[in-house]
Design a protein around this motif. Structure first.
Motif, PDB file in Angstrom:
ATOM      1  N   GLU A   1       0.956  -1.284   0.101  1.00  0.00           N
ATOM      2  CA  GLU A   1       0.139   0.143  -0.078  1.00  0.00           C
ATOM      3  C   GLU A   1       0.894   1.173   0.065  1.00  0.00           C
ATOM      4  OE1 GLU A   1      -2.711  -0.014   3.089  1.00  0.00           O
ATOM      5  OE2 GLU A   1      -4.143  -1.808   2.047  1.00  0.00           O
ATOM      6  N   GLU A   2       1.999   1.233   0.556  1.00  0.00           N
ATOM      7  CA  GLU A   2       2.657   2.559   0.895  1.00  0.00           C
ATOM      8  C   GLU A   2       3.505   2.561  -0.636  1.00  0.00           C
ATOM      9  OE1 GLU A   2       5.509   2.247   4.120  1.00  0.00           O
ATOM     10  OE2 GLU A   2       3.932   2.057   5.584  1.00  0.00           O
ATOM     11  N   THR A   3       3.962   1.817  -0.993  1.00  0.00           N
ATOM     12  CA  THR A   3       4.626   1.986  -2.455  1.00  0.00           C
ATOM     13  C   THR A   3       3.616   2.326  -3.506  1.00  0.00           C
ATOM     14  OG1 THR A   3       6.072   0.205  -1.910  1.00  0.00           O
ATOM     15  CG2 THR A   3       5.855   0.627  -4.303  1.00  0.00           C
ATOM     16  N   GLU A   4       2.272   1.794  -3.553  1.00  0.00           N
ATOM     17  CA  GLU A   4       1.351   2.142  -4.464  1.00  0.00           C
ATOM     18  C   GLU A   4       0.823   3.485  -4.363  1.00  0.00           C
ATOM     19  OE1 GLU A   4      -1.807  -0.784  -3.973  1.00  0.00           O
ATOM     20  OE2 GLU A   4      -0.902  -2.247  -4.993  1.00  0.00           O
ATOM     21  N   ALA A   5       0.768   3.918  -3.167  1.00  0.00           N
ATOM     22  CA  ALA A   5       0.333   5.376  -2.814  1.00  0.00           C
ATOM     23  C   ALA A   5       1.490   6.256  -3.087  1.00  0.00           C
ATOM     24  CB  ALA A   5       0.115   5.612  -1.194  1.00  0.00           C
ATOM     25  N   ALA A   6       2.806   5.938  -2.911  1.00  0.00           N
ATOM     26  CA  ALA A   6       3.758   6.935  -3.430  1.00  0.00           C
ATOM     27  C   ALA A   6       3.735   6.978  -4.881  1.00  0.00           C
ATOM     28  CB  ALA A   6       5.342   6.080  -2.716  1.00  0.00           C
ATOM     29  N   ARG A   7       3.514   5.801  -5.771  1.00  0.00           N
ATOM     30  CA  ARG A   7       3.438   5.801  -6.888  1.00  0.00           C
ATOM     31  C   ARG A   7       2.453   6.879  -7.542  1.00  0.00           C
ATOM     32  NH1 ARG A   7       6.340   2.014 -10.091  1.00  0.00           N
ATOM     33  NH2 ARG A   7       4.649   1.840 -11.564  1.00  0.00           N
ATOM     34  N   TRP A   8       1.283   6.443  -7.073  1.00  0.00           N
ATOM     35  CA  TRP A   8       0.028   7.310  -7.465  1.00  0.00           C
ATOM     36  C   TRP A   8       0.154   8.783  -7.270  1.00  0.00           C
ATOM     37  CZ3 TRP A   8      -3.296   6.486 -10.692  1.00  0.00           C
ATOM     38  CH2 TRP A   8      -3.324   4.964 -11.160  1.00  0.00           C
ATOM     39  N   LYS A   9       1.001   9.249  -6.260  1.00  0.00           N
ATOM     40  CA  LYS A   9       1.431  10.659  -5.894  1.00  0.00           C
ATOM     41  C   LYS A   9       2.274  11.114  -7.235  1.00  0.00           C
ATOM     42  CE  LYS A   9       2.474  13.935  -2.582  1.00  0.00           C
ATOM     43  NZ  LYS A   9       3.333  14.930  -3.575  1.00  0.00           N
ATOM     44  N   VAL A  10       3.190  10.358  -7.268  1.00  0.00           N
ATOM     45  CA  VAL A  10       4.176  10.769  -8.488  1.00  0.00           C
ATOM     46  C   VAL A  10       3.439  11.019  -9.846  1.00  0.00           C
ATOM     47  CG1 VAL A  10       6.137  10.337  -9.548  1.00  0.00           C
ATOM     48  CG2 VAL A  10       6.079   9.895  -7.199  1.00  0.00           C
ATOM     49  N   ILE A  11       2.641   9.887 -10.148  1.00  0.00           N
ATOM     50  CA  ILE A  11       1.934   9.778 -11.504  1.00  0.00           C
ATOM     51  C   ILE A  11       0.852  10.906 -11.525  1.00  0.00           C
ATOM     52  CG2 ILE A  11       0.319   8.628 -12.779  1.00  0.00           C
ATOM     53  CD1 ILE A  11       1.594   5.833 -11.816  1.00  0.00           C
ATOM     54  N   ALA A  12       0.100  11.174 -10.313  1.00  0.00           N
ATOM     55  CA  ALA A  12      -0.853  12.107 -10.378  1.00  0.00           C
ATOM     56  C   ALA A  12      -0.484  13.537 -10.499  1.00  0.00           C
ATOM     57  CB  ALA A  12      -1.557  12.108  -9.017  1.00  0.00           C
ATOM     58  N   ASP A  13       0.874  13.914  -9.812  1.00  0.00           N
ATOM     59  CA  ASP A  13       1.556  15.043  -9.789  1.00  0.00           C
ATOM     60  C   ASP A  13       2.123  15.481 -11.261  1.00  0.00           C
ATOM     61  OD1 ASP A  13       0.852  15.512  -7.298  1.00  0.00           O
ATOM     62  OD2 ASP A  13       2.891  15.248  -6.514  1.00  0.00           O
ATOM     63  N   PHE A  14       2.728  14.320 -11.884  1.00  0.00           N
ATOM     64  CA  PHE A  14       3.210  14.451 -13.324  1.00  0.00           C
ATOM     65  C   PHE A  14       2.029  14.762 -14.288  1.00  0.00           C
ATOM     66  CE2 PHE A  14       4.192  12.378 -17.168  1.00  0.00           C
ATOM     67  CZ  PHE A  14       5.315  13.297 -17.636  1.00  0.00           C
ATOM     68  N   MET A  15       0.897  13.958 -14.145  1.00  0.00           N
ATOM     69  CA  MET A  15      -0.096  14.461 -15.248  1.00  0.00           C
ATOM     70  C   MET A  15      -0.778  15.606 -14.998  1.00  0.00           C
ATOM     71  SD  MET A  15      -1.975  10.538 -15.099  1.00  0.00           S
ATOM     72  CE  MET A  15      -3.037  11.222 -16.353  1.00  0.00           C
ATOM     73  N   LYS A  16      -0.830  16.045 -13.733  1.00  0.00           N
ATOM     74  CA  LYS A  16      -1.272  17.455 -13.434  1.00  0.00           C
ATOM     75  C   LYS A  16      -0.557  18.675 -14.229  1.00  0.00           C
ATOM     76  CE  LYS A  16      -2.613  20.699  -9.818  1.00  0.00           C
ATOM     77  NZ  LYS A  16      -2.728  20.863  -8.445  1.00  0.00           N
ATOM     78  N   GLN A  17       0.813  18.320 -14.059  1.00  0.00           N
ATOM     79  CA  GLN A  17       1.857  19.221 -14.759  1.00  0.00           C
ATOM     80  C   GLN A  17       1.600  19.248 -16.192  1.00  0.00           C
ATOM     81  OE1 GLN A  17       5.617  18.012 -13.327  1.00  0.00           O
ATOM     82  NE2 GLN A  17       5.772  19.810 -11.956  1.00  0.00           N
ATOM     83  N   ASN A  18       1.206  17.994 -16.736  1.00  0.00           N
ATOM     84  CA  ASN A  18       1.223  17.631 -18.229  1.00  0.00           C
ATOM     85  C   ASN A  18      -0.104  18.659 -18.653  1.00  0.00           C
ATOM     86  OD1 ASN A  18       3.160  16.282 -18.556  1.00  0.00           O
ATOM     87  ND2 ASN A  18       2.346  14.477 -19.254  1.00  0.00           N
ATOM     88  N   GLN A  19      -1.103  18.482 -17.750  1.00  0.00           N
ATOM     89  CA  GLN A  19      -2.414  19.282 -18.233  1.00  0.00           C
ATOM     90  C   GLN A  19      -2.271  20.824 -18.256  1.00  0.00           C
ATOM     91  OE1 GLN A  19      -5.083  17.613 -15.257  1.00  0.00           O
ATOM     92  NE2 GLN A  19      -5.904  16.076 -16.734  1.00  0.00           N
ATOM     93  N   GLU A  20      -1.554  21.165 -16.951  1.00  0.00           N
ATOM     94  CA  GLU A  20      -1.292  22.505 -17.044  1.00  0.00           C
ATOM     95  C   GLU A  20      -0.488  23.312 -17.919  1.00  0.00           C
ATOM     96  OE1 GLU A  20       0.133  22.885 -13.076  1.00  0.00           O
ATOM     97  OE2 GLU A  20      -1.635  22.734 -12.156  1.00  0.00           O
ATOM     98  N   ASN A  21       0.485  22.448 -18.490  1.00  0.00           N
ATOM     99  CA  ASN A  21       1.635  22.847 -19.258  1.00  0.00           C
ATOM    100  C   ASN A  21       1.361  22.191 -20.709  1.00  0.00           C
ATOM    101  OD1 ASN A  21       3.021  24.130 -17.224  1.00  0.00           O
ATOM    102  ND2 ASN A  21       3.832  22.277 -16.594  1.00  0.00           N
ATOM    103  N   LYS A  22       0.297  21.513 -20.994  1.00  0.00           N
ATOM    104  CA  LYS A  22       0.032  21.144 -22.401  1.00  0.00           C
ATOM    105  C   LYS A  22       1.025  20.311 -22.919  1.00  0.00           C
ATOM    106  CE  LYS A  22      -3.306  24.656 -23.346  1.00  0.00           C
ATOM    107  NZ  LYS A  22      -3.525  25.848 -24.411  1.00  0.00           N
TER     108      LYS A  22
END
Length: 221
Positions: free
Chosen positions: A166-187
């Motif tokens: 669970e800890e690893t999955e949560a850490a990975r999801w945070k990294v992925i979510a932050d990266f995708m949010k940056q992608n959306q903001e920066n196109k």
């Protein structure tokens, strides 16, 4: 036969389990229950699902929600092997990051989900005529793949995938979510790739190299 889940490797089947169980009938029944089992449920498909699955191999085990992504991979593989090679007799390595890295996604469902989400978002912006153009769709899919998957696979911020931790999955999801949010903001991923906050693994030629003869040797082994 191996134990564990499809995402775990090197897990041995419980050595205490033996098909030649001895002892009472009750003991034999209990031992048989511990044998690895594969449950298969069959259901009818609608016409659209049948049309989609007709583009894939007859036997394929995986999630239905990834089927359209597998079709893109298979179409790109066909184009590279049949259309873009200089010679059908050529056995040289092929430079194609999608072919080189896509099989790794099947072992990392969270990154696969990120690709599925990114593609769904991009597809929703396309015109109806563009969605009917298969060559155009493949070109757009390649752009989405390079923006989403390639940076994530080689990011040092993304912990190694470990099933059911669970800890690893949560850490990975945070990294992925932050990266995708940056992608959306920066196109796109360019700004994230050039940012000093994003640290990536040193480039390796294997990131770009597809060895189709190597894949054949693996299947034959």
């Amino acid at each position: 036969m191996n134990g564990g889940t499809p995402y775990e490797k090197g897990v041995e089947v419980d050595p205490s389990v033996s098909r030649r169980a001895h002892g009472s009938v009750f003991h034999q029944m209990m031992m048989m229950r511990r044998q690895p089992q594969l449950l298969v449920k069959l259901r009818s498909l609608n016409r659209r699902s049948r049309d989609i699955l007709s583009l894939l191999p007859e036997t394929l085990i995986g999630s239905m929600c990834y089927v359209h992504l597998l079709i893109f991979y298979r179409q790109i593989l066909g184009d590279v092997l049949l259309k873009y090679r200089m010679s059908m007799q050529s056995a040289e390595f092929i430079s194609n990051p999608v072919l080189a890295t896509f099989p790794k996604l099947l072992e990392q469902p969270d990154v696969m989900d990120a690709l599925r989400s990114s593609w769904a978002e991009k597809e929703s912006t396309l015109k109806r005529s563009e969605k009917r153009d298969r060559e155009f769709l493949k070109a757009v899919f390649l752009l989405v793949y390079h923006d989403c998957v390639v940076p994530l696979l080689h990011s040092t911020l993304l912990p190694p995938f470990r099933w059911a931790e669970e800890e690893t999955e949560a850490a990975r999801w945070k990294v992925i979510a932050d990266f995708m949010k940056q992608n959306q903001e920066n196109k796109g991923a360019l700004q994230a790739l050039l940012s000093p906050d994003g640290v990536h693994e040193p480039f390796d030629v294997s990131e770009q190299t597809y060895d189709f003869l190597g894949e054949i040797r693996k299947k034959a082994a």
